[in-house]
Scaffold this motif. Structure first.
Motif, short mmCIF file in Angstrom:
data_model
loop_
_atom_site.label_atom_id
_atom_site.label_comp_id
_atom_site.label_asym_id
_atom_site.label_seq_id
_atom_site.Cartn_x
_atom_site.Cartn_y
_atom_site.Cartn_z
N GLU A 12 -8.76 11.33 37.11
CA GLU A 12 -8.19 10.01 37.36
C GLU A 12 -9.09 8.88 36.87
N HIS A 17 -6.20 7.94 31.98
CA HIS A 17 -5.62 7.33 33.17
C HIS A 17 -5.76 5.81 33.13
N ASP A 38 2.81 11.54 36.84
CA ASP A 38 1.41 11.91 36.67
C ASP A 38 1.30 13.38 37.05
#
Length: 233
Positions: A12, A17, A38
């Protein structure tokens, strides 16, 4: 306009991201509604055991609603991560994305037609290597050839208009001093994403292909390989 942004990266805190969040916000500021998937955060099951399932139905609804589909991923071994490949395997079901039958001809609609016709598709890809390696004379091959199975064999096959990939090279070297340039390039790309010309792939049509689904002799004469399956400039 509505977009579906699908991202596949396990970290992340990664550049992927960061650009996923940045790009989604850019679309929203331009009036788009943005759905997202996601895949790592969803703990998406990539293994096709049998067709259907509640999770597949949710993703298919997002696809039905989308005018633009963004597939974002790091280039791993010249392709998408397994979790995204599994998303395609499970969500692009027979009768939904492919093997959709034309009632007038009884034939399956494909290559420029199909269950996902009317949508645009943008791939956003990060790679660790230098820009030249994924260019026309690069050792890895031009990025449009590297992603042929995705751009032509998945997106165009199911009827979507595939846009040229948005490639970010030297991804490991992007830091606080250079990320602004990467953001700006993505923002500029997204600003025109609704209007930019798609890759001009030839449709599956008797004007271009014979009954063996091979190019007619007079089409792209003298050309071979992936480039032969595009309208010439």
């Amino acid at each position: 306009m509505r977009a579906l942004w699908v991202v596949a990266h396990p970290d992340e805190g990664s550049l992927n991201h960061h650009l996923y969040r940045f790009g989604s916000d850019q679309l929203r500021t331009r009036g788009w509604d943005v759905d997202s998937s996601d895949l790592y955060a969803m703990d998406w099951d990539p293994i096709l055991r049998k067709e259907g399932g509640a999770d597949v139905a949710v993703e298919q609804r997002k696809l039905r609603d989308a005018d633009l589909v963004v597939l974002q991923f790091p280039l791993w071994w010249y392709g998408m991560p397994a979790i995204m490949k599994g998303w395609v395997d499970r969500v692009f079901e027979r009768g939904f994305a492919y093997d959709v039958i034309d009632p007038d001809t009884g034939r399956a609609r494909k290559y420029g037609d199909g269950g996902l016709v009317g949508r645009r598709a943008l791939t956003i890809v990060t790679a660790g290597d230098r820009p030249g390696s994924l260019g026309p004379r690069g050792i890895s091959g031009d990025v449009e050839d590297v992603l042929w199975t995705t751009l032509h064999g998945t997106l165009w096959y199911t009827g979507m208009q595939a846009l040229r990939p948005h490639l970010i090279t030297r991804a490991r070297d992007v830091d606080d001093t250079t990320v602004g340039d990467v953001e700006q390039q993505l923002a500029d790309r997204l600003a025109g994403v609704a209007d930019e010309p798609p890759i001009p792939y030839l449709p599956l049509d008797e004007r271009y292909y014979d009954h063996s689904i091979r190019l007619c002799p007079e089409v792209s004469a003298g050309a071979s390989g992936n480039a032969a399956h595009r309208f010439s400039d």
